[in-house]
Structures are given as C-alpha cells and as structure tokens.
Design a protein around this motif. Sequence first.
Motif, PDB file in Angstrom:
ATOM      1  N   ALA A  56      19.451  33.346  56.623  1.00 52.77           N
ATOM      2  CA  ALA A  56      18.036  33.066  56.352  1.00 52.77           C
ATOM      3  C   ALA A  56      17.158  34.191  56.895  1.00 52.77           C
ATOM      4  CB  ALA A  56      17.630  31.731  56.972  1.00 52.77           C
ATOM      5  N   ALA A  57      17.502  34.678  58.088  1.00 59.85           N
ATOM      6  CA  ALA A  57      16.677  35.692  58.744  1.00 59.85           C
ATOM      7  C   ALA A  57      16.672  37.008  57.970  1.00 59.85           C
ATOM      8  CB  ALA A  57      17.174  35.924  60.168  1.00 59.85           C
ATOM      9  N   HIS A  84       8.476  38.325  46.097  1.00 58.62           N
ATOM     10  CA  HIS A  84       7.860  37.463  47.092  1.00 58.62           C
ATOM     11  C   HIS A  84       7.942  38.054  48.481  1.00 58.62           C
ATOM     12  CE1 HIS A  84       8.040  33.413  44.868  1.00 58.62           C
ATOM     13  NE2 HIS A  84       7.286  34.294  44.297  1.00 58.62           N
ATOM     14  N   ASP A  85       8.382  39.265  48.547  1.00 52.78           N
ATOM     15  CA  ASP A  85       8.628  39.820  49.857  1.00 52.78           C
ATOM     16  C   ASP A  85       7.310  40.203  50.519  1.00 52.78           C
ATOM     17  OD1 ASP A  85       9.517  40.940  52.094  1.00 52.78           O
ATOM     18  OD2 ASP A  85      10.735  42.490  51.164  1.00 52.78           O
ATOM     19  N   LEU A 145      12.220  28.229  44.584  1.00 53.32           N
ATOM     20  CA  LEU A 145      13.399  28.672  45.320  1.00 53.32           C
ATOM     21  C   LEU A 145      13.479  28.096  46.715  1.00 53.32           C
ATOM     22  CD1 LEU A 145      13.654  32.328  44.146  1.00 53.32           C
ATOM     23  CD2 LEU A 145      15.336  30.521  43.874  1.00 53.32           C
ATOM     24  N   CYS A 146      12.362  27.925  47.347  1.00 54.48           N
ATOM     25  CA  CYS A 146      12.437  27.446  48.722  1.00 54.48           C
ATOM     26  C   CYS A 146      11.191  26.639  49.009  1.00 54.48           C
ATOM     27  CB  CYS A 146      12.604  28.610  49.686  1.00 54.48           C
ATOM     28  SG  CYS A 146      11.354  29.876  49.444  1.00 54.48           S
ATOM     29  N   SER A 147      10.529  26.919  50.091  1.00 54.36           N
ATOM     30  CA  SER A 147       9.354  26.147  50.457  1.00 54.36           C
ATOM     31  C   SER A 147       8.170  26.448  49.540  1.00 54.36           C
ATOM     32  CB  SER A 147       8.980  26.429  51.907  1.00 54.36           C
ATOM     33  OG  SER A 147       8.865  27.814  52.092  1.00 54.36           O
ATOM     34  N   CYS A 148       8.363  27.392  48.605  1.00 56.17           N
ATOM     35  CA  CYS A 148       7.316  27.650  47.614  1.00 56.17           C
ATOM     36  C   CYS A 148       6.927  26.385  46.879  1.00 56.17           C
ATOM     37  CB  CYS A 148       7.811  28.598  46.525  1.00 56.17           C
ATOM     38  SG  CYS A 148       8.157  30.242  47.058  1.00 56.17           S
ATOM     39  N   THR A 208       4.005  31.643  45.983  1.00 62.68           N
ATOM     40  CA  THR A 208       4.398  32.614  46.997  1.00 62.68           C
ATOM     41  C   THR A 208       4.545  31.879  48.316  1.00 62.68           C
ATOM     42  OG1 THR A 208       2.167  33.052  47.767  1.00 62.68           O
ATOM     43  CG2 THR A 208       2.925  34.323  45.866  1.00 62.68           C
ATOM     44  N   ALA A 209       4.861  32.628  49.338  1.00 62.36           N
ATOM     45  CA  ALA A 209       4.972  32.011  50.653  1.00 62.36           C
ATOM     46  C   ALA A 209       3.623  31.442  51.088  1.00 62.36           C
ATOM     47  CB  ALA A 209       5.458  33.029  51.671  1.00 62.36           C
ATOM     48  N   GLU A 212       8.221  38.544  55.067  1.00 63.05           N
ATOM     49  CA  GLU A 212       8.542  37.300  55.736  1.00 63.05           C
ATOM     50  C   GLU A 212       9.978  36.908  55.419  1.00 63.05           C
ATOM     51  OE1 GLU A 212       6.430  33.229  55.694  1.00 63.05           O
ATOM     52  OE2 GLU A 212       4.994  34.726  55.003  1.00 63.05           O
ATOM     53  N   ALA A 213      10.689  36.487  56.428  1.00 63.90           N
ATOM     54  CA  ALA A 213      12.052  36.041  56.184  1.00 63.90           C
ATOM     55  C   ALA A 213      12.026  34.585  55.740  1.00 63.90           C
ATOM     56  CB  ALA A 213      12.879  36.186  57.453  1.00 63.90           C
ATOM     57  N   SER A 214      13.167  34.158  55.208  1.00 58.58           N
ATOM     58  CA  SER A 214      13.279  32.755  54.848  1.00 58.58           C
ATOM     59  C   SER A 214      13.436  31.928  56.105  1.00 58.58           C
ATOM     60  CB  SER A 214      14.484  32.544  53.941  1.00 58.58           C
ATOM     61  OG  SER A 214      14.343  33.317  52.785  1.00 58.58           O
ATOM     62  N   ASP A 215      13.090  30.701  55.984  1.00 55.47           N
ATOM     63  CA  ASP A 215      13.137  29.840  57.154  1.00 55.47           C
ATOM     64  C   ASP A 215      13.861  28.549  56.802  1.00 55.47           C
ATOM     65  OD1 ASP A 215      12.555  29.216  59.770  1.00 55.47           O
ATOM     66  OD2 ASP A 215      10.761  28.087  59.210  1.00 55.47           O
ATOM     67  N   LEU A 216      14.832  28.195  57.605  1.00 51.90           N
ATOM     68  CA  LEU A 216      15.517  26.914  57.435  1.00 51.90           C
ATOM     69  C   LEU A 216      15.360  26.129  58.726  1.00 51.90           C
ATOM     70  CD1 LEU A 216      18.848  28.131  55.758  1.00 51.90           C
ATOM     71  CD2 LEU A 216      16.960  26.972  54.639  1.00 51.90           C
ATOM     72  N   HIS A 271      11.593  36.058  51.942  1.00 46.40           N
ATOM     73  CA  HIS A 271      11.075  34.798  51.428  1.00 46.40           C
ATOM     74  C   HIS A 271      11.039  34.827  49.900  1.00 46.40           C
ATOM     75  CE1 HIS A 271       8.653  31.122  51.629  1.00 46.40           C
ATOM     76  NE2 HIS A 271       8.197  31.571  50.479  1.00 46.40           N
ATOM     77  N   TRP A 287       7.465  20.129  47.259  1.00 48.87           N
ATOM     78  CA  TRP A 287       8.188  18.887  46.960  1.00 48.87           C
ATOM     79  C   TRP A 287       7.630  17.713  47.739  1.00 48.87           C
ATOM     80  CZ3 TRP A 287      10.085  16.674  51.197  1.00 48.87           C
ATOM     81  CH2 TRP A 287      10.439  17.491  52.264  1.00 48.87           C
ATOM     82  N   HIS A 309      12.134  38.200  41.843  1.00 44.52           N
ATOM     83  CA  HIS A 309      10.956  37.567  42.402  1.00 44.52           C
ATOM     84  C   HIS A 309      10.357  38.463  43.461  1.00 44.52           C
ATOM     85  CE1 HIS A 309      10.647  33.887  40.321  1.00 44.52           C
ATOM     86  NE2 HIS A 309       9.760  33.439  41.168  1.00 44.52           N
ATOM     87  N   THR A 338      17.087  37.232  54.667  1.00 44.12           N
ATOM     88  CA  THR A 338      16.711  37.009  53.275  1.00 44.12           C
ATOM     89  C   THR A 338      15.196  36.946  53.143  1.00 44.12           C
ATOM     90  OG1 THR A 338      18.725  35.722  52.930  1.00 44.12           O
ATOM     91  CG2 THR A 338      16.994  35.493  51.277  1.00 44.12           C
TER      92      THR A 338
END
Lengths: 129, 219
Positions: free
Chosen positions: A111-112, B17-18, B121-124, B173-174, B21-25, A116, B127, B15, A114
């Motif tokens: 995740a870190a 979207h960069d 794709l993610c928190s975009c 986007t984020a 920011e990294a993805s967050d889980l 967003h 939901w 996409h 990748t």
Amino acid sequence: MDLIDPVAARQALLANPGLPADSQGPVFCEPWEAQAFAMTLALHAKGLFAWGEWAAMLGETIKAAQAAGDPDTGDTYYRHWLATLERMVAEKALTTQSDLTAHRDAWERAAARTPHGQPIELRSTDFAA
Amino acid sequence: MTAHDHHSHSHDHDHDHDHGEASDLSETELRVRALQTILIEKGYADPAALDAIVETYETKIGPHIGARIVAKAWTDPDFRQSLLTDASKAAAPFGYKGDVGDNLVAVENTPDRHNVVVCTLCSCYPWDVLGLPPVWYKSFAYRSRVVREPRAVLGEFGLTLPDQTEIRVWDSTAEVRYMVLPARPAGTDGWTEDQLAALVTRDSMIGTGVANSPAGQGA
C-alpha cells in the motif's frame, strides 16, 4: 469452483444468530466485513469446520472481548468474526500467526509504495527479509 | 472544482491520481487481505469464488444513506442547495460514523446535463454513501470506455439520453469523491422522503441509470 449457495448463507445465519441481517440475509457495514464473511463461507464449504464449531469459537472470542471491556454494541461483531477466522485458520494449521503477520506487513508495504488511485497488488519484494 | 469533459479528458495512462499520496489500508483491511492471500495461495479459496460471494451481497454493503440524501434534496430546496454547495457537510448528519461523506461533491442532473462518475479503485468511491460499487464498475474496460464514449456505454446500460443532453464524466481523486444527484421522477408530487428514497437506485447516483419511476415501482 463453489458457486454462491444461498442455502450455505442461510445455514451461516442460523448458526450465528448475532450476524447482522435483514429479511433477505446478511448485511454488512463495510466491504471488508463481506470479504471476511465470504472467506468463512468458502472455508466452511471446504469442510474445514462445522457451523457449530465456528459458533462456539466466535462465542468464546466475543466473551473474551467483553471480559476485556468490549462494549459489543454491534459494530464490533465483524471484528470478532475476523479474529475468530484468524484463530480458526491457525488452529486448523492452515497457517501460522507469524505467516499472517508477514502477509499483513507485506500488504502494508504494498500500500505504501502504491500511488493513490492505482490497484494495490502484492509483490514478492513486499515480503521483507 | 473541475470537471473533465469527456472530449478533452486525456486518459493516456490508466489513472492519473498520483498526488504524491500513497494508498492507505486500515489495520483491519490489512488483516483481511493477509488472510485472503494465504487462503488463495494455499488453495483453500478461489479468488473468483470469494468475489462471487461478495458480489452476491454487493447491495447489502454499506449504510446506503445516498438514497435518503437524494430524497431530502428533492423535497427540501434549502438542503438541495447546501448539498450542491458542500456535500460533505450536508451528508455528515446522515451517517452513524463521523467520517461518512468525506470529500464528497454532489453533481446534479438536469435536462441539459447528465453526470457519470468513474473510478472506484479505492477510497475514491464513496461507498459509505452509495453502497458498494458493482463489480463491472471497477473494470478497466468500463472506466476507460465511459470516458471515451459515455453515450455508448450508457446505452448499454439501457440509458438513452437526448442528443442535446451533455454528458459529463467525473473522475474521482483522492481529494474529491462524487455522487450524482439524479432528477426527481415525474409523478411523485406530494411523496414523502421515505417513498422517494425507495426510487433512488445506486446506479442513479453513479450516473449509469436514472431514478426509478413510480410506475416501475408499482406504486
């Protein structure tokens, strides 16, 4: 392989009366809850455990959490469910706690790195030595 | 706020979207993914079967507060205005958790403009407001095609819009997540918010459909 079996879901519901549900079946607050439920159904379909065994272990998990001060307001139900699933797979020797931790850490690294908006995918390099 | 008009929207990479920011889980998501990976690696679960189970419940995931928000906007002009001005603020009281509707922007369908939202794709994807996106919505084919040829994609969903209606595609986007405020169906004068909320489908809030008409509900 296994198709989704409404009968299996109903059995799960009957065995777990605390499962959040509406008239048509289980409902979930967050996507991960449905994923945890799906994994449990899949393992049950594989014959890893019977629902009675699952319900007993889940009951123990919830009781232990309550003893530790968990208010169990309902929104914690699937946290207990997930903890039970982790315990079940370890008890059935499908995996070990350290393997679970290693995979958890690898996903965190994935995740870190990748950006967003892009799909998060696990690579072998995410498993640090 | 900026919109990508589908004519000018370049999508030369998947996409863009960069934003650094990294993805967050969340901790829980990490644990769930760890379990999934192990079960799949060891052959105890088939990814397609897990997806199929989640897909079965896709309409049963999330608080589904979007329909109530839309119904209120249809009946309360002040609320409609505040929703279009600051959707995060307007949506917040509907959630039972504080973080419902973060960074949310509502875009309104009018006779002149139909809005479609892409990127789940993610928190975009909100939901927490709309419920889980359908699986097809996450596919690359859908995301890229709806930007290039929205009219054709909407046609495949059975939604044919008048030629003069502009179609706007909103790419989350984020920072910004979108929901569509669909048009209130005709023949619903005097309906209560509860009655109206029953007409609001998830797809109408993504923009791949419109709200159900009273006749379709048998009301």
